[in-house]
Design an enzyme around this catalytic site. Structure first.
Site, PDB file in Angstrom:
ATOM      1  CB  ILE B 506      -1.003  -0.007   1.162  1.00  0.00           C
ATOM      2  CG1 ILE B 506      -0.292   0.026   2.517  1.00  0.00           C
ATOM      3  CG2 ILE B 506      -1.883  -1.227   1.092  1.00  0.00           C
ATOM      4  CD1 ILE B 506      -1.266   0.244   3.679  1.00  0.00           C
ATOM      5  N   GLY B 507       2.163   1.060  -0.220  1.00  0.00           N
ATOM      6  CA  GLY B 507       3.072   2.204  -0.282  1.00  0.00           C
ATOM      7  C   GLY B 507       4.200   2.121   0.726  1.00  0.00           C
ATOM      8  CB  SER B 548       1.339  -2.377  12.175  1.00  0.00           C
ATOM      9  OG  SER B 548       0.907  -1.053  12.284  1.00  0.00           O
ATOM     10  CE  LYS B 734       8.157  -5.710  19.269  1.00  0.00           C
ATOM     11  NZ  LYS B 734       8.007  -5.550  20.741  1.00  0.00           N
ATOM     12  N   GLY B 735       5.265  -4.882  13.729  1.00  0.00           N
ATOM     13  CA  GLY B 735       4.834  -3.902  12.731  1.00  0.00           C
ATOM     14  C   GLY B 735       5.279  -2.492  13.049  1.00  0.00           C
ATOM     15  CB  VAL B 736       7.171  -0.118  11.845  1.00  0.00           C
ATOM     16  CG1 VAL B 736       7.327   0.015  10.332  1.00  0.00           C
ATOM     17  CG2 VAL B 736       7.827   1.054  12.552  1.00  0.00           C
ATOM     18  CD  GLU B 738      -2.292   0.248  11.945  1.00  0.00           C
ATOM     19  OE1 GLU B 738      -1.677  -0.814  12.155  1.00  0.00           O
ATOM     20  OE2 GLU B 738      -3.515   0.304  11.807  1.00  0.00           O
TER      21      GLU B 738
END
Lengths: 176, 777
Positions: B506-507, B548, B734-736, B738
């Site tokens: 999504i970018g 995320s 881990k996600g980043v 949000e």
């Protein structure tokens, strides 16, 4: 309390026009003859009539800069110009920048600095930077910010855009 | 053999239990100090050249032979029944190929029965009424003017609190409160908690409705080939759109293909199927030609989702030493006309600090306005603003440094489940952020002692007119990723590799990160790796790109698939080269063995196999059962407030986040900066304005909806804790996406309060609010 329903007046507009008009448009050095409705914007002419979809549309009303192209070397919002206004004039779009498979220094700088996320507003920003560097090969950070203030980026790539523009200036100046 | 397991997954504050299939070898995470070649490198985007040349194909750019354009007629009224709909004049306009409405299309239930694709009741200004399909957009727009609609106007309600009143107009037949009851969470004994408190602070906090304004608007292109439907969609979830479209149109899954190569932003608003997609498919069927419907900027700001406004009543009880004893939140959220998925505004209050007695109650309320959707850390951005603002007030009241107060209530245990966190780098983030920002050196800390309500500091070097302030706020968010997520890694006969997965970029740079993971595991040069995503017909399932979760879900599956491909390659190479398998190693795409003199290129082995293609398969492993995987972070803000104009200028943001191992520091830094900049807009200037008399959105455009521009950008400094989380998944990530937007508005609000000595508890912090607050001072 709930507000009472009201009826909004609807504007009735009669629709008619002179019909399709022939124009000559020079885009990226190539001259095209087009038969288009006068209400066709330059943006739609580029995208739909010439298939140059690199120039993006995000607002279609001159508020975001996404569709920036160069008209006679000056940056304009392609959604704010009618194609017929550009009759006989020369337009430069994002598609003109890379030559013989080689990216333009501005494009290389954008990749190196990651000056894009979704990339939808990128072509317009690159054209704004191109216009800046054509005029001023040695811009300051403030020059860059001012020039890019007409190009919205919802992903927020701004800090990297600034770096990319300055790096691009350096690449262009030193002929790299 | 595939293994079926039951696992719990957390998505944006909601926990789900599901069955997933796991295949491939379980791999443990790389050691923190393991020498890695590609992971951790600042790799520029592998699809950068497409994006900077204009060659990247967005849904908006799809032009098919014979393609028609659809334009949607939208309701001008916030609540009405369509009494008469006459499309005959529109249909007669030359170039018009079809006009769709409830009269000539099947009644298709939408949003879990809250509406139909074409409904006879419209519930907000912008609700879909009809659609013209024509040779070009201009013709379609002309035709919209010719459609005659007679509406029976119904009473409407725009404000969530009003909508809960007994005699309020009903937006939904089932009532205006989503699910008929509030979302309730309780632990401990709230009354006892407040009884134990030495100090109680409370406040009402309001957050505004914010609009995503993705640069590429929502839209789809639909093409029928026989009874097979192909949809190009600007979506964050190709498989979700496939499933929903198939269900609504009554098609088997193998007859629906969804493609999304590039997209111009989503931020949560493109998580699901839109009505425009279904309408494009119906229109294409009716006309026998492909149909494209892209919303324009105004429609985008009416009908494509928003971050809903909230009102939060928050109360915190603490002992005199700062220990929290009770936390109570009552929140109301304006859902708009439809909602199947409420954001979790109470999440931060439940999770961020150690507190035994907590109650959160959330009313999600239907109103006659555009429906909400997820928006980058939905609920948590709003909830964090209230919680961290009030924590700041508590610190002030107790005369404790805000960081000290937060450390006092630090928790290593996830209080929702009682499980420890897999890793929690927040303490380190506080330490590093404090140093990086110079928190202890700011005038704030020394002058805080005994300052109470004493006059704030003058902005140094700014003149008497300006006041400078400093603030901070923390962040918690899931970002754990989860199964199901699958990937394939194909090794081609020429020694190149193709990573395939049904995920979407999504970018954020998904392709690049997945290439890095594959290159690492295969030990191939990264130039030899290509990544194919965004096509349901091509890739195995991957989840929506939201929460995320993309890298933490799909990345580990890619690693397993690459590992599988590598094992197969070694098996084959040992036989082709006639060397013991154990003696073989791969380095930079070359096979070496003590049994042969010179290293051999992978190509030289595979080319001997008559175009055989190695296909490695990988699945995301289940999440650990005994720990909670979350992301954490802290941000500090420095602001200068102009006391004459009320303007707040954010001069500096310092951020330190813990998102586990960093795969690509370059693309990651874009996420951090972008999140902060969106948070800045949310804090200071973004706000949807709805006219109370008519329900019309009066700033649904990019001129009057104020987004941050190049001239509004502060200095942004950030660091990552960058400690791999070995329990999270086999990458330790881990996600980043949000986390960086979550604490920004709260940190800025706290800095403004520090600067002017008055708390502004309503976002956005515009000049009028600052001037009003200064008068109170």
């Amino acid at each position: 309390m709930a507000t009472k329903a009201v009826r909004a007046k609807k504007l009735k507009v009669a629709i008619r026009g002179p019909g399709k008009t022939a124009i000559k448009l020079t885009v990226n050095g190539e001259t095209h003859e087009l038969l288009i409705e006068p209400r066709r914007t330059l943006l739609n002419a580029l995208r739909k009539d010439l298939g140059l979809t690199g120039t993006k549309k995000a607002c279609d009303e001159g508020t975001c800069g996404t569709c920036t192209v160069l008209l006679e070397g000056k940056p304009i919002y392609a959604c704010m110009a009618l194609a017929i206004e550009c009759d006989g004039k020369s337009v430069e779009t994002i598609e003109s920048l890379s030559k013989d498979g080689q990216l333009h220094p501005i494009q290389r700088a954008f990749i190196a600095e990651d000056a894009l996320q979704c990339g939808f507003c990128t072509p317009g920003q690159i054209m704004s930077v191109k216009a800046l560097l054509d005029e001023n090969p040695n811009p300051t950070l403030d020059d860059v910010k001012r020039v890019l203030s007409g190009n919205l980026c919802r992903c927020g790539a701004y800090p990297k855009l600034f770096q990319a523009a300055l790096r691009a200036a350096d690449l262009v100046r030193t002929g790299r | 053999m595939p293994k079926v397991i039951k696992t719990k997954t957390e998505f944006e504050g909601h926990v789900f239990e599901e069955y997933v299939v796991v295949e491939g070898e379980g791999l443990s995470a790389w050691e923190p100090q393991a020498p890695l070649k590609f992971v951790g490198q600042k790799t520029p985007r592998i699809d950068g050249p497409e994006r900077v040349t204009g060659r990247a194909l967005y849904t908006f750019d799809v032009q098919l032979p014979g393609m028609l354009y659809g334009k949607i007629l939208r309701s001008p009224h916030p609540h009405a029944k369509i009494k008469k709909l006459d499309t005959r004049r529109a249909a007669k306009l030359p170039g018009v190929r079809a006009v769709l409405s409830y009269k000539n299309t099947p009644k298709i239930s939408f949003r879990q029965g809250q509406t139909f694709v074409f409904d006879e009741i419209v519930r907000y200004v912008g609700d879909e009424v009809a659609c013209v399909i024509a040779d070009d957009e201009e013709i379609a727009e002309d035709a919209l003017e010719l459609i005659e609609v007679e509406y029976e106007l119904l009473p409407f309600v725009l404000d969530p609190e009003e909508a809960l009143q007994p005699h309020a107009p009903k937006v939904q037949l089932s009532g205006n409160l989503l699910n008929g009851k509030p979302d309730l969470y309780e632990r401990g004994d709230l009354d006892q908690g407040f009884a134990q408190a030495g100090v109680i602070v409370e406040g009402a906090f309001k957050t505004q409705c914010a609009l995503h304004n993705c640069m590429e608007t929502h839209g789809s292109v639909a093409l029928w080939e026989g009874d097979s439907l192909t949809i190009w969609d600007s979506t964050q979830h190709i498989f979700g759109v496939r499933a929903a479209a198939a269900q609504l149109l009554g098609l088997p899954l193998n007859k629906v293909r969804v493609i999304k190569k590039y997209m111009g932003g989503g931020f949560g608003s493109k998580n699901g199927l839109g009505k425009y997609t279904v309408i494009a498919a119906l229109g294409a069927k009716m006309t026998g030609r492909p149909v494209k419907i892209m919303l324009d900027r105004h429609e985008e700001n009416l009908a494509a989702g928003n971050r809903p406004a909230t009102v939060q009543h928050l109360k915190i009880g603490a002992k005199h030493d700062g220990t929290l004893t009770a936390l109570e939140l009552r929140a109301s959220v304006g859902a708009g006309a439809f909602c199947t998925w409420p954001p979790s505004v109470g999440g931060p209050a439940r999770q961020l600090y150690l507190c035994p007695n907590v109650k959160t109650e959330q009313h999600t309320v239907f109103t006659n306005t555009g429906p909400l959707s997820a928006f980058r850390a939905p609920g948590y951005v709003e909830g964090t603003f209230a919680l961290e603002s009030l924590m700041d007030e508590l610190a002030r009241k107790l005369d404790i440094d805000p960081i000290e107060l937060r450390l006092k209530n630090y928790t290593e245990i996830d209080q929702m489940t009682g499980r420890p966190y897999s890793t929690k780098g927040l303490r380190e983030a506080y330490e590093r952020g404090t140093k990086l920002f110079g928190w202890d050196l700011t005038p704030r800390s020394p002058s805080l002692k005994g300052r109470g309500g004493s006059p704030p500091t003058l902005g140094e070097g700014l003149g008497e007119r300006f006041r400078r302030g400093f603030g901070m706020a923390s962040q918690i968010w899931s970002g754990n990723g989860s199964p199901p997520a699958y990937a394939l890694v194909k090794l081609n006969p020429d020694g190149t590799a193709t990573v395939i997965s049904g995920t979407q970029d999504i970018g954020t740079g998904t392709k690049t990160v997945l290439a890095q993971v594959a290159a690492e595991e295969l030990d191939f040069p990264i130039e030899k790796i290509s990544v194919e995503i965004g096509d349901t017909q091509l890739g195995p399932y991957a989840p929506l790109s939201a929460g995320s979760m993309t890298v933490a879900s799909v990345g580990p599956a890619v690693r397993v698939a690459a590992h599988d491909a590598r094992q197969q390659l070694l098996d084959i190479a040992a036989q082709v080269l006639e060397v013991p398998r154990e003696s073989l190693t791969i380095c930079d795409g070359l096979l070496s063995s003590s049994a042969i003199k010179e290293p051999v290129a992978v190509k030289d082995v595979l080319e001997k196999l008559e175009n055989f293609m190695i296909i490695g398969r990988g699945a995301r492993e289940p999440n650990p059962e005994d720990v909670t995987v979350n992301t954490f972070g802290v941000q500090f803000a420095e602001v200068a407030v102009d006391t004459e104009t009320g303007e707040v200028k954010v001069e500096r943001i310092v951020a330190v986040h813990d998102s586990g191992r960093v795969i690509n520091p370059l693309t990651l830094s874009s996420q951090i900066e972008g999140g902060i900049i969106q948070g800045l807009g949310y804090a200071l200037c973004e706000q949807r304005v709805v006219d109370k008399a008519t329900g019309v959105v009066i700033n649904g455009n990019l001129e009057n909806y104020k987004l941050p521009t190049a001239l509004d950008i502060p200095e942004i400094v950030f660091e990552m804790v960058d400690q791999p989380d070995p329990r999270a998944n086999n990458l330790g990530v881990k996600g980043v996406g949000e986390p960086p937007i979550i604490p920004t508005a709260a940190a800025i609000a706290n800095a403004v309060a520090d600067a002017i000595g008055v708390r502004i508890s309503e976002l956005p912090i515009t000049r009028d609010k600052v001037l009003k607050a200064l008068k109170k001072e």
